[in-house]
Write a protein that holds these residues in place. Structure first.
Motif, PDB file in Angstrom:
ATOM      1  N   GLY A  41      47.158  39.188  44.288  1.00 21.49           N
ATOM      2  CA  GLY A  41      47.585  39.502  43.233  1.00 21.49           C
ATOM      3  C   GLY A  41      48.318  38.695  42.207  1.00 21.49           C
ATOM      4  O   GLY A  41      48.890  39.319  41.242  1.00 21.49           O
ATOM      5  N   LYS A  42      48.270  37.081  42.354  1.00 20.11           N
ATOM      6  CA  LYS A  42      48.908  36.292  41.684  1.00 20.11           C
ATOM      7  C   LYS A  42      47.940  35.691  40.373  1.00 20.11           C
ATOM      8  O   LYS A  42      48.364  34.970  39.427  1.00 20.11           O
ATOM      9  N   GLY A  43      46.592  36.095  40.632  1.00 25.02           N
ATOM     10  CA  GLY A  43      45.596  35.797  39.713  1.00 25.02           C
ATOM     11  C   GLY A  43      45.404  34.286  39.613  1.00 25.02           C
ATOM     12  O   GLY A  43      45.280  33.476  38.341  1.00 25.02           O
ATOM     13  N   LEU A  44      45.683  33.651  40.786  1.00 22.58           N
ATOM     14  CA  LEU A  44      45.453  32.210  41.033  1.00 22.58           C
ATOM     15  C   LEU A  44      43.856  31.686  40.726  1.00 22.58           C
ATOM     16  O   LEU A  44      43.305  32.290  41.183  1.00 22.58           O
ATOM     17  N   ALA A 142      49.918  38.798  38.759  1.00 18.51           N
ATOM     18  CA  ALA A 142      49.069  38.876  37.765  1.00 18.51           C
ATOM     19  C   ALA A 142      49.212  40.180  36.782  1.00 18.51           C
ATOM     20  O   ALA A 142      49.658  41.506  37.256  1.00 18.51           O
ATOM     21  N   PHE A 143      49.034  40.061  35.517  1.00 17.52           N
ATOM     22  CA  PHE A 143      49.209  41.138  34.707  1.00 17.52           C
ATOM     23  C   PHE A 143      48.040  42.105  34.987  1.00 17.52           C
ATOM     24  O   PHE A 143      47.004  42.093  35.112  1.00 17.52           O
ATOM     25  N   ASN A 144      48.771  43.465  35.480  1.00 15.32           N
ATOM     26  CA  ASN A 144      47.809  44.595  35.870  1.00 15.32           C
ATOM     27  C   ASN A 144      48.658  46.081  35.733  1.00 15.32           C
ATOM     28  O   ASN A 144      49.487  46.251  36.402  1.00 15.32           O
ATOM     29  N   ILE A 145      48.419  46.563  34.681  1.00 17.34           N
ATOM     30  CA  ILE A 145      48.889  48.039  34.164  1.00 17.34           C
ATOM     31  C   ILE A 145      47.972  48.959  34.792  1.00 17.34           C
ATOM     32  O   ILE A 145      46.784  49.022  34.911  1.00 17.34           O
ATOM     33  N   LYS A 146      48.603  49.962  35.707  1.00 20.93           N
ATOM     34  CA  LYS A 146      47.983  51.053  36.432  1.00 20.93           C
ATOM     35  C   LYS A 146      48.471  52.354  35.818  1.00 20.93           C
ATOM     36  O   LYS A 146      49.441  52.390  34.992  1.00 20.93           O
ATOM     37  N   ALA A 147      47.219  53.335  35.619  1.00 24.00           N
ATOM     38  CA  ALA A 147      47.630  54.638  35.086  1.00 24.00           C
ATOM     39  C   ALA A 147      48.568  55.370  35.856  1.00 24.00           C
ATOM     40  O   ALA A 147      48.818  55.369  37.153  1.00 24.00           O
ATOM     41  N   GLY A 148      49.643  55.955  34.974  1.00 27.50           N
ATOM     42  CA  GLY A 148      50.327  56.832  35.537  1.00 27.50           C
ATOM     43  C   GLY A 148      51.748  56.070  36.219  1.00 27.50           C
ATOM     44  O   GLY A 148      52.562  56.808  36.928  1.00 27.50           O
ATOM     45  N   VAL A 149      51.815  54.707  36.054  1.00 23.92           N
ATOM     46  CA  VAL A 149      52.968  54.164  36.587  1.00 23.92           C
ATOM     47  C   VAL A 149      53.535  53.109  35.535  1.00 23.92           C
ATOM     48  O   VAL A 149      53.171  52.679  34.724  1.00 23.92           O
ATOM     49  N   PHE A 150      54.989  53.111  35.590  1.00 22.99           N
ATOM     50  CA  PHE A 150      55.747  52.628  34.824  1.00 22.99           C
ATOM     51  C   PHE A 150      55.485  50.972  35.211  1.00 22.99           C
ATOM     52  O   PHE A 150      55.917  50.432  36.282  1.00 22.99           O
ATOM     53  N   TYR A 151      55.228  50.317  34.234  1.00 22.49           N
ATOM     54  CA  TYR A 151      54.861  48.728  34.389  1.00 22.49           C
ATOM     55  C   TYR A 151      56.141  47.963  33.647  1.00 22.49           C
ATOM     56  O   TYR A 151      56.459  48.053  32.469  1.00 22.49           O
ATOM     57  N   LYS A 152      56.918  47.081  34.576  1.00 23.06           N
ATOM     58  CA  LYS A 152      58.007  46.363  34.008  1.00 23.06           C
ATOM     59  C   LYS A 152      58.102  45.259  33.965  1.00 23.06           C
ATOM     60  O   LYS A 152      59.148  44.263  34.150  1.00 23.06           O
ATOM     61  N   ASP A 153      56.965  44.422  34.481  1.00 22.99           N
ATOM     62  CA  ASP A 153      56.934  42.847  34.757  1.00 22.99           C
ATOM     63  C   ASP A 153      56.906  42.197  33.321  1.00 22.99           C
ATOM     64  O   ASP A 153      57.144  40.710  33.516  1.00 22.99           O
ATOM     65  N   ILE A 154      56.667  42.732  32.322  1.00 20.82           N
ATOM     66  CA  ILE A 154      56.870  41.943  31.022  1.00 20.82           C
ATOM     67  C   ILE A 154      58.381  41.981  30.650  1.00 20.82           C
ATOM     68  O   ILE A 154      58.823  43.264  30.468  1.00 20.82           O
ATOM     69  N   PRO A 155      58.890  40.993  30.618  1.00 22.17           N
ATOM     70  CA  PRO A 155      60.403  40.827  30.046  1.00 22.17           C
ATOM     71  C   PRO A 155      60.868  41.585  28.810  1.00 22.17           C
ATOM     72  O   PRO A 155      59.866  41.458  27.809  1.00 22.17           O
ATOM     73  N   GLY A 156      61.459  42.571  28.974  1.00 22.57           N
ATOM     74  CA  GLY A 156      62.137  43.466  27.860  1.00 22.57           C
ATOM     75  C   GLY A 156      61.193  44.436  27.338  1.00 22.57           C
ATOM     76  O   GLY A 156      61.476  45.211  26.444  1.00 22.57           O
ATOM     77  N   TYR A 157      60.252  44.829  28.542  1.00 24.19           N
ATOM     78  CA  TYR A 157      59.570  46.107  28.051  1.00 24.19           C
ATOM     79  C   TYR A 157      59.202  46.865  29.132  1.00 24.19           C
ATOM     80  O   TYR A 157      59.044  46.309  30.263  1.00 24.19           O
ATOM     81  N   THR A 158      59.128  48.192  29.150  1.00 26.46           N
ATOM     82  CA  THR A 158      58.562  49.101  30.145  1.00 26.46           C
ATOM     83  C   THR A 158      57.351  49.730  29.512  1.00 26.46           C
ATOM     84  O   THR A 158      57.362  50.459  28.424  1.00 26.46           O
ATOM     85  N   ILE A 159      56.227  49.694  30.025  1.00 22.99           N
ATOM     86  CA  ILE A 159      55.209  50.457  29.389  1.00 22.99           C
ATOM     87  C   ILE A 159      54.398  51.620  30.673  1.00 22.99           C
ATOM     88  O   ILE A 159      54.505  51.157  31.772  1.00 22.99           O
ATOM     89  N   LYS A 160      53.815  52.559  29.865  1.00 22.42           N
ATOM     90  CA  LYS A 160      53.343  53.304  30.825  1.00 22.42           C
ATOM     91  C   LYS A 160      52.206  54.062  29.991  1.00 22.42           C
ATOM     92  O   LYS A 160      52.180  54.228  28.899  1.00 22.42           O
TER      93      LYS A 160
END
Length: 479
Positions: A41-44, A142-160
């Motif tokens: 899951g690191k996108g290496l 690695a950047f991976n937004i999933k449906a229905g889940v709050f995504y917080k790995d981008i500093p300063g943002y929470t995306i759903k």
């Protein structure tokens, strides 16, 4: 070199090469299984994974060699015993020691090569592998937004996002909470949008449609509430910086001073420097004690050795009654101050002494694993001639048993050496010391054609015991 020597060397080298790579593969799989959570899951990139496996493989060579020598020697002499070639050689007057002599020379060469590899190659491989593994384990997923889940790995943002289409770009019912620097929180909602990643994977753009942007303006905490501003849009573009997800390498010089990254000469220099620093702690403590507690000057004098023991009652009689409490409190305070002043240097001394022990352990390891190749051969050669079973089944069972014994005593000895329970040389050589008597016993049994692992031998013993017990039961009992 005689034909007999060429025959036994040729018979040994094939299984040795095969078992070495099989053993190395198993050890690499064990490493990957241990760190699988840090790698997935690191996108290496593929090149990063290949580099990590290559460097790790180099660090495991000295551990794979003893097991490969043990397994291949059991297989070689087991095959010769199973085909009765050993019987033919012994009937021709050739002893077992003469037969294993060329392979002993080969294993000695392997041991010398293992030491040189551990001294010159493994420190560099350890530096590359440890630093690379550190960078991987500390990298963000690695950047991976999933449906229905709050995504917080981008500093300063929470995306759903409520839904993602199969193209992995179209998103629906988007909510973005912007709590980055610059004041109050901002909220962006949209019915749908597109996720577009730049070619260098540095920025991610959300191209949103039909939504609203909510923002608070003003300072919080005052009597006047902040202004709530709402903007409606039909199309809005929001950029996200993905530099935090990039795989970056740290400076490898930060790891270069570790004992695993040094060769024998560098370890000698490091140990000498650390011991000089360690010696200063003793001088500092002795100077502190002698300056504050004057009685320590006479600790080795004849007066102290021959003086009569001082009783507590006599000591109390010396001090006047009105001063006794004050004297005892001052003595207790002086002792407490001394303890508090010496605790920090004592802890530093313990830590530095532990570092010295780790350097000495690493120094001994380079010789221990190299010598283990010879010890394993001295076990495998007579063991194979005794069991007289070729192939991979029976030799593998015995090889695993003895390697487990070696590994258990090796880890126990290393732990005791690191903690100072045993001397570093005795702790690191504990596994070889334990296995050498076993090797001598097996050689003795093999030279005398022992039936140590022969089923018929034990079957005959059991039958003899049964007959003896039956005769004992038939004897009439006298009253």
């Amino acid at each position: 070199m005689k034909k007999l020597d060429k025959l036994i060397i040729k018979t040994f080298l094939g299984p040795f090469v095969a078992t070495f790579f099989v053993t190395l593969f198993v050890l690499i799989m064990q490493f990957l299984w241990k760190y699988i959570d840090d790698l997935v899951g690191k996108g290496l990139d593929t090149t990063v994974i290949i580099q990590l496996i290559a460097y790790t493989s180099a660090t495991l060579v000295t551990l794979a060699l003893p097991l490969a020598v043990l397994l291949s020697s059991i297989m070689t002499f087991g095959n010769l015993g199973e085909s009765f070639e050993l019987v033919a050689l012994k009937s021709a007057g050739i002893s077992l020691l003469r037969f294993i002599r060329p392979l002993l020379v080969i294993c000695t060469i392997i041991a010398i090569g293992a030491f040189l590899f551990a001294n010159y190659v493994i420190p560099v491989a350890n530096l590359q592998a440890k630093s690379l593994l550190w960078d991987i384990t500390n990298a963000k997923p690695a950047f991976n937004i999933k449906a229905g889940v709050f995504y917080k790995d981008i500093p300063g943002y929470t995306i759903k996002v409520a839904q993602k289409d199969k193209d992995n770009q179209t998103i629906h019912q988007v909510i973005i909470f912007d709590h980055s620097t610059g004041g109050g929180d901002k909220i962006i909602t949209a019915e749908k949008g597109q996720m577009v990643l730049t070619a260098n994977k540095r920025f991610l753009y959300f191209i949103l449609e039909n939504g609203w942007r909510y923002e608070e303006r003003g300072n919080r905490g005052f009597t006047v509430p902040p202004d709530m501003i709402r903007f409606g849009f039909k199309k809005y573009s929001k950029a996200f910086d993905l530099s935090a997800f990039a795989f970056n390498r740290l400076n490898m010089d930060l790891f270069a001073s570790n004992q695993q990254m040094l060769n024998v000469r560098q370890l000698d220099q490091a140990i000498d420097s650390l011991q000089k620093v360690e010696a200063t702690y003793g001088k500092t403590m002795r100077a502190y004690v002698s300056s504050r507690y004057t009685f320590s000057k006479w600790k080795d004098s004849a007066w102290v050795k021959n003086a009569p023991p001082l009783k507590v009652k006599e000591f109390e009689d010396i001090i006047p009654m009105d001063q006794r409490r004050n004297v005892l409190e001052r003595a207790e305070q002086t002792v407490r101050e001394g303890l508090s002043a010496l605790e920090t240097p004592a802890k530093d001394y313990e830590d530095r002494h532990g570092v010295i022990l780790m350097h000495k352990v690493e120094w001994q390891r380079k010789f221990t694993l190299a010598a283990a190749c010879i010890v394993m051969f001295l076990i495998g050669a007579p063991l194979g001639s005794i069991i007289r079973k070729g192939g991979l089944g029976t030799p593998l069972v015995f090889a695993v048993i003895f390697f487990v014994i070696f590994n258990v005593f090796f880890m126990i000895g290393e732990k005791m050496a690191r903690s100072g329970v045993m001397m570093t040389w005795s702790g690191m050589w504990l596994s070889n010391i334990v296995l050498l008597p076993i090797a001598a016993f097996l050689i003795y049994k093999a030279m005398n054609d022992s039936q140590l692992f022969n089923k018929e031998f034990y079957f005959r013993i059991i039958q003899t015991v049964k007959k003896f017990l039956q005769r004992f039961k038939r004897q009439p009992t006298t009253t």
